[in-house]
Scaffold this motif. Structure first.
Motif, mmCIF file in Angstrom:
data_model
loop_
_atom_site.group_PDB
_atom_site.id
_atom_site.type_symbol
_atom_site.label_atom_id
_atom_site.label_comp_id
_atom_site.label_asym_id
_atom_site.label_seq_id
_atom_site.Cartn_x
_atom_site.Cartn_y
_atom_site.Cartn_z
ATOM 1 N N VAL A 240 -37.963 52.220 -58.542
ATOM 2 C CA VAL A 240 -37.598 52.156 -57.123
ATOM 3 C C VAL A 240 -38.837 52.314 -56.248
ATOM 4 O O VAL A 240 -39.051 51.552 -55.306
ATOM 5 C CB VAL A 240 -36.554 53.234 -56.766
ATOM 6 C CG1 VAL A 240 -36.401 53.384 -55.261
ATOM 7 C CG2 VAL A 240 -35.212 52.902 -57.411
ATOM 8 N N LEU A 241 -39.664 53.292 -56.555
ATOM 9 C CA LEU A 241 -40.814 53.597 -55.698
ATOM 10 C C LEU A 241 -41.750 52.407 -55.526
ATOM 11 O O LEU A 241 -42.305 52.213 -54.441
ATOM 12 C CB LEU A 241 -41.582 54.795 -56.262
ATOM 13 C CG LEU A 241 -40.834 56.111 -56.277
ATOM 14 C CD1 LEU A 241 -41.632 57.172 -57.029
ATOM 15 C CD2 LEU A 241 -40.514 56.578 -54.856
ATOM 16 N N LEU B 137 -40.248 50.223 -52.636
ATOM 17 C CA LEU B 137 -39.850 50.758 -51.330
ATOM 18 C C LEU B 137 -40.571 50.032 -50.211
ATOM 19 O O LEU B 137 -41.715 49.617 -50.364
ATOM 20 C CB LEU B 137 -40.181 52.250 -51.232
ATOM 21 C CG LEU B 137 -39.218 53.223 -51.860
ATOM 22 C CD1 LEU B 137 -39.693 54.656 -51.608
ATOM 23 C CD2 LEU B 137 -37.810 53.041 -51.361
ATOM 24 N N LEU C 267 -33.175 46.235 -54.120
ATOM 25 C CA LEU C 267 -33.987 47.067 -55.018
ATOM 26 C C LEU C 267 -33.627 46.802 -56.481
ATOM 27 O O LEU C 267 -34.506 46.725 -57.336
ATOM 28 C CB LEU C 267 -33.777 48.554 -54.702
ATOM 29 C CG LEU C 267 -34.548 49.102 -53.516
ATOM 30 C CD1 LEU C 267 -34.052 50.498 -53.161
ATOM 31 C CD2 LEU C 267 -36.035 49.124 -53.798
ATOM 32 N N LEU D 273 -31.982 56.390 -57.294
ATOM 33 C CA LEU D 273 -31.910 56.642 -55.848
ATOM 34 C C LEU D 273 -31.315 58.010 -55.563
ATOM 35 O O LEU D 273 -31.801 58.724 -54.665
ATOM 36 C CB LEU D 273 -31.099 55.551 -55.153
ATOM 37 C CG LEU D 273 -31.801 54.214 -54.974
ATOM 38 C CD1 LEU D 273 -30.823 53.162 -54.472
ATOM 39 C CD2 LEU D 273 -32.988 54.355 -54.041
ATOM 40 N N VAL E 208 -36.315 59.420 -50.270
ATOM 41 C CA VAL E 208 -35.577 58.337 -49.636
ATOM 42 C C VAL E 208 -34.309 58.891 -49.001
ATOM 43 O O VAL E 208 -33.859 59.996 -49.318
ATOM 44 C CB VAL E 208 -35.194 57.201 -50.630
ATOM 45 C CG1 VAL E 208 -36.415 56.579 -51.261
ATOM 46 C CG2 VAL E 208 -34.212 57.686 -51.673
ATOM 47 N N PRO F 282 -37.568 55.024 -46.865
ATOM 48 C CA PRO F 282 -38.417 56.138 -47.263
ATOM 49 C C PRO F 282 -38.413 57.209 -46.169
ATOM 50 O O PRO F 282 -38.379 56.891 -44.977
ATOM 51 C CB PRO F 282 -39.800 55.504 -47.413
ATOM 52 C CG PRO F 282 -39.758 54.279 -46.564
ATOM 53 C CD PRO F 282 -38.327 53.827 -46.533
ATOM 54 N N GLY G 32 -41.668 60.135 -48.508
ATOM 55 C CA GLY G 32 -41.711 58.857 -49.198
ATOM 56 C C GLY G 32 -42.823 57.959 -48.666
ATOM 57 O O GLY G 32 -43.530 57.310 -49.440
#
Length: 144
Positions: A47-48, A51, A61, A76, A85, A101, A105
């Motif tokens: 996920v990161l 973002l 995503l 998440l 997030v 974010p 984030g």
């Protein structure tokens, strides 16, 4: 010569890709931890890495990460609990949620971008800028 000796001498694509991923990932998470982000785990990277400051819907995503909906949802949930997030109503469609974010984030995103840029610069210095750019073009063509 046995298979393991052959692969040690001339690693195949899978082995090279694994070394590249784990090397980059290890350095990224180690340096991030040194800067106060030690609560992250490599699986959060799904996920990161994707973002966006403007937010993304969970289904986007999921598509970008190439994982299933349940896996991304669980990641998440973890990232939300850790404060990276938040899910907010999408102004374009109030029924949908955007993954945004948080301040933490955004700080992580900036740091991660710097770390990856440093790694890429180091790789480019090792093999030469032109060869590194050619490598990236080839890798993009293969993985598209």
């Amino acid at each position: 010569m046995g298979r393991s000796a052959r692969k040690a001498e001339l690693p195949d694509l899978g082995m090279l890709a694994t070394r590249l991923l784990f090397g980059l990932q290890g350095e990224l998470f180690r340096i991030s931890a040194e800067h106060g982000f030690g609560d992250l785990r490599p699986q959060h990277g799904a996920v990161l890495a994707h973002l966006d400051e403007d937010g993304l819907r969970q289904n986007e995503l999921t598509r970008l990460a190439g994982r299933n909906k349940q896996t991304i949802g669980a990641i998440l949930d973890e990232l939300e609990k850790l404060g990276y997030v938040e899910r907010v109503p999408d102004p374009a469609d109030r029924r949908a949620k955007l993954v945004m974010p948080t301040g933490r984030g955004l700080e992580l995103m900036r740091l991660s971008d710097r770390i990856v840029a440093d790694i890429e610069n180091r790789y480019a210095q090792k093999v030469g800028r032109e060869d590194y750019e050619a490598f990236l073009r080839t890798l993009r063509a293969i993985t598209d």
